[in-house]
Design an enzyme around this catalytic site. Structure first.
Site, PDB file in Angstrom:
ATOM      1  N   ASP A 169      -5.907  10.663  -3.865  1.00 37.70           N
ATOM      2  CA  ASP A 169      -5.826   9.207  -3.957  1.00 37.70           C
ATOM      3  C   ASP A 169      -7.253   8.635  -3.907  1.00 37.70           C
ATOM      4  O   ASP A 169      -8.043   9.004  -3.040  1.00 37.70           O
ATOM      5  CB  ASP A 169      -5.002   8.703  -2.761  1.00 37.70           C
ATOM      6  CG  ASP A 169      -4.710   7.224  -2.833  1.00 37.70           C
ATOM      7  OD1 ASP A 169      -4.629   6.684  -3.952  1.00 37.70           O
ATOM      8  OD2 ASP A 169      -4.522   6.613  -1.755  1.00 37.70           O
ATOM      9  N   HIS A 170      -7.573   7.744  -4.831  1.00 44.17           N
ATOM     10  CA  HIS A 170      -8.893   7.094  -4.866  1.00 44.17           C
ATOM     11  C   HIS A 170     -10.071   8.062  -4.821  1.00 44.17           C
ATOM     12  O   HIS A 170     -10.978   7.909  -3.989  1.00 44.17           O
ATOM     13  CB  HIS A 170      -9.037   6.053  -3.743  1.00 44.17           C
ATOM     14  CG  HIS A 170      -8.202   4.833  -3.973  1.00 44.17           C
ATOM     15  ND1 HIS A 170      -8.560   3.839  -4.847  1.00 44.17           N
ATOM     16  CD2 HIS A 170      -6.995   4.485  -3.462  1.00 44.17           C
ATOM     17  CE1 HIS A 170      -7.622   2.915  -4.864  1.00 44.17           C
ATOM     18  NE2 HIS A 170      -6.652   3.289  -4.038  1.00 44.17           N
ATOM     19  N   HIS A 188      -4.638  -3.395  -0.463  1.00 39.67           N
ATOM     20  CA  HIS A 188      -4.563  -2.270   0.465  1.00 39.67           C
ATOM     21  C   HIS A 188      -4.526  -2.798   1.901  1.00 39.67           C
ATOM     22  O   HIS A 188      -4.911  -3.929   2.155  1.00 39.67           O
ATOM     23  CB  HIS A 188      -5.784  -1.372   0.296  1.00 39.67           C
ATOM     24  CG  HIS A 188      -5.833  -0.675  -1.022  1.00 39.67           C
ATOM     25  ND1 HIS A 188      -6.754  -0.965  -1.980  1.00 39.67           N
ATOM     26  CD2 HIS A 188      -5.039   0.300  -1.534  1.00 39.67           C
ATOM     27  CE1 HIS A 188      -6.552  -0.184  -3.037  1.00 39.67           C
ATOM     28  NE2 HIS A 188      -5.508   0.586  -2.800  1.00 39.67           N
ATOM     29  N   GLY A 189      -4.079  -1.938   2.811  1.00 35.82           N
ATOM     30  CA  GLY A 189      -4.083  -2.305   4.230  1.00 35.82           C
ATOM     31  C   GLY A 189      -2.929  -3.223   4.578  1.00 35.82           C
ATOM     32  O   GLY A 189      -1.895  -3.224   3.909  1.00 35.82           O
ATOM     33  N   HIS A 219      -0.505   0.143  -6.351  1.00 29.28           N
ATOM     34  CA  HIS A 219      -1.172   0.418  -5.072  1.00 29.28           C
ATOM     35  C   HIS A 219      -0.854  -0.720  -4.111  1.00 29.28           C
ATOM     36  O   HIS A 219      -0.497  -1.803  -4.534  1.00 29.28           O
ATOM     37  CB  HIS A 219      -2.685   0.529  -5.274  1.00 29.28           C
ATOM     38  CG  HIS A 219      -3.096   1.840  -5.866  1.00 29.28           C
ATOM     39  ND1 HIS A 219      -3.958   2.700  -5.249  1.00 29.28           N
ATOM     40  CD2 HIS A 219      -2.733   2.447  -7.016  1.00 29.28           C
ATOM     41  CE1 HIS A 219      -4.121   3.780  -5.990  1.00 29.28           C
ATOM     42  NE2 HIS A 219      -3.399   3.646  -7.084  1.00 29.28           N
ATOM     43  N   GLY A 220      -1.016  -0.443  -2.807  1.00 32.06           N
ATOM     44  CA  GLY A 220      -0.772  -1.501  -1.820  1.00 32.06           C
ATOM     45  C   GLY A 220       0.706  -1.770  -1.627  1.00 32.06           C
ATOM     46  O   GLY A 220       1.124  -2.903  -1.412  1.00 32.06           O
ATOM     47  N   SER A 245       2.579  -0.794   0.835  1.00 30.28           N
ATOM     48  CA  SER A 245       2.909  -1.065   2.244  1.00 30.28           C
ATOM     49  C   SER A 245       2.922  -2.560   2.506  1.00 30.28           C
ATOM     50  O   SER A 245       1.942  -3.244   2.217  1.00 30.28           O
ATOM     51  CB  SER A 245       1.879  -0.406   3.175  1.00 30.28           C
ATOM     52  OG  SER A 245       2.110   0.966   3.275  1.00 30.28           O
ATOM     53  N   ASN A 301       2.512   3.545  -4.200  1.00 31.76           N
ATOM     54  CA  ASN A 301       1.719   4.173  -3.135  1.00 31.76           C
ATOM     55  C   ASN A 301       2.018   3.548  -1.771  1.00 31.76           C
ATOM     56  O   ASN A 301       2.005   2.323  -1.636  1.00 31.76           O
ATOM     57  CB  ASN A 301       0.226   3.970  -3.413  1.00 31.76           C
ATOM     58  CG  ASN A 301      -0.288   4.888  -4.495  1.00 31.76           C
ATOM     59  OD1 ASN A 301       0.480   5.542  -5.193  1.00 31.76           O
ATOM     60  ND2 ASN A 301      -1.594   4.938  -4.635  1.00 31.76           N
ATOM     61  N   THR A 318      -0.444   2.630   4.551  1.00 30.13           N
ATOM     62  CA  THR A 318      -0.544   1.931   5.840  1.00 30.13           C
ATOM     63  C   THR A 318       0.729   2.019   6.668  1.00 30.13           C
ATOM     64  O   THR A 318       0.687   2.322   7.866  1.00 30.13           O
ATOM     65  CB  THR A 318      -0.913   0.448   5.575  1.00 30.13           C
ATOM     66  OG1 THR A 318      -2.119   0.439   4.807  1.00 30.13           O
ATOM     67  CG2 THR A 318      -1.134  -0.306   6.861  1.00 30.13           C
TER      68      THR A 318
HETATM   69 ZN   LIG Z   1      -4.884   2.453  -3.540  1.00 30.50          ZN
END
Ligand SMILES: [Zn+2]
Length: 287
Positions: free
Chosen positions: A82-83, A178-179, A206-207, A209, A228, A231
């Site tokens: 990932d990343h 993200h987060g 992405h992100g 969560s 994805n 978190t």
């Molecule tokens: Zn990501």
């Protein structure tokens, strides 16, 4: 079964209109939890590690862990970087036996992102390892990733980007972060539909969560094939461990508290796999 790549897994998802959950794992217990969840639900699954995670241990540790889990499982499992933030890191993952690699050139200019992503595709294609790239910037912070306020993906650029790089999947920026989210994220769903219309490869969110179940389902309906989750799994594991330690402060056997974290991660993965709509979608080889 042996580890599989994400290319066919995600193309199948695209054809049938579901998504595959991609879960960031940090240790043995998280690997076990995610694989047990996928086994119970007969779902394909992607386990992934961030650049920070492979810095904490290394590719070889995580490859061995996930390979052992896959060998004992009946559902398709892919191991993804990932990343990946450099060509060198992507090559380390390739050499270690990862079956899918993300090269994140989103911090570069458009042309440099194309150049870097294509270089990774060219290196991975002889062994048919899948490559995900990112166009636009997914905002927020997680580990070393800092997308700032983000910058959304332009559909026309996305089309050209995929054609010029031959990546097998594309992470798009449509307003996720993200987060941990501060407030309710505003997703540009129309933009997602526009990208889907012009881009042939599976799209990645992405992100995941902290997004509502409804939002994720809507994104899948509009073409997202990989979601994805990092978190929320970290929170689940840590909450489980904290709970076990505060309930029984005199525990000295790590298994006694990490197993509670494992159970929490499994519950979370089950919920997310159901949201992705991949229950029963594992293609189990005939005996
Ligand atoms: Zn990501």
């Amino acid at each position: 079964m042996p580890l599989v790549t994400t290319e066919k897994m995600l193309m199948d998802a695209q054809k049938e209109g579901f998504a595959v959950g991609a879960f960031n794992v940090e240790n043995l217990e998280m690997v076990q939890a995610v694989v047990e969840a996928a086994e119970e639900l007969k779902s394909p699954v992607i386990l992934q590690t961030s650049a920070k995670t492979v810095q904490y241990a290394n590719f070889s540790y995580f490859h061995s862990l996930v390979k052992a889990a896959a060998d004992g499982a009946s559902v398709p499992i892919a191991l993804h970087l990932d990343h990946g933030n450099s060509f060198e890191l992507a090559m380390q993952a390739l050499r270690a036996g990862y079956t899918s690699i993300m090269i994140d050139g989103s911090h570069e200019s458009y042309e440099d992102n194309i150049c870097l992503s294509k270089k990774v595709v060219d290196a991975c294609s002889p062994s048919r390892i899948s490559v995900e790239a990112e166009l636009g910037k997914v905002g927020g912070k997680e580990d070393d990733i800092d997308g700032g306020d983000g910058g959304l993906t332009e559909p026309i650029e996305a089309k050209e980007f995929v054609e010029r790089t031959n990546v097998t999947s594309l992470a798009v920026a449509i307003g996720t972060s993200h987060g941990v989210y501060k407030g309710v994220p505003k997703l540009d769903l129309e933009r997602l539909s526009e990208i889907r219309k012009v881009v042939s490869v599976p799209l990645v969110l992405h992100g995941g969560s902290g997004l509502s179940e409804e939002s994720i389902k809507e994104c899948i309906k509009r073409g997202i094939c990989k979601v994805n989750y990092a978190t929320e799994l970290r929170i689940a594991f840590t909450e489980g461990v904290k709970q076990a330690l505060s309930n029984t402060p005199n525990i000295i056997d790590p298994k006694k508290f990490t197993s509670v974290g494992r159970e929490k991660v499994k519950e979370m993965a089950i919920e997310k796999i159901k949201t992705c709509g991949s229950v029963g979608k594992a293609i189990v080889p005939a005996l």
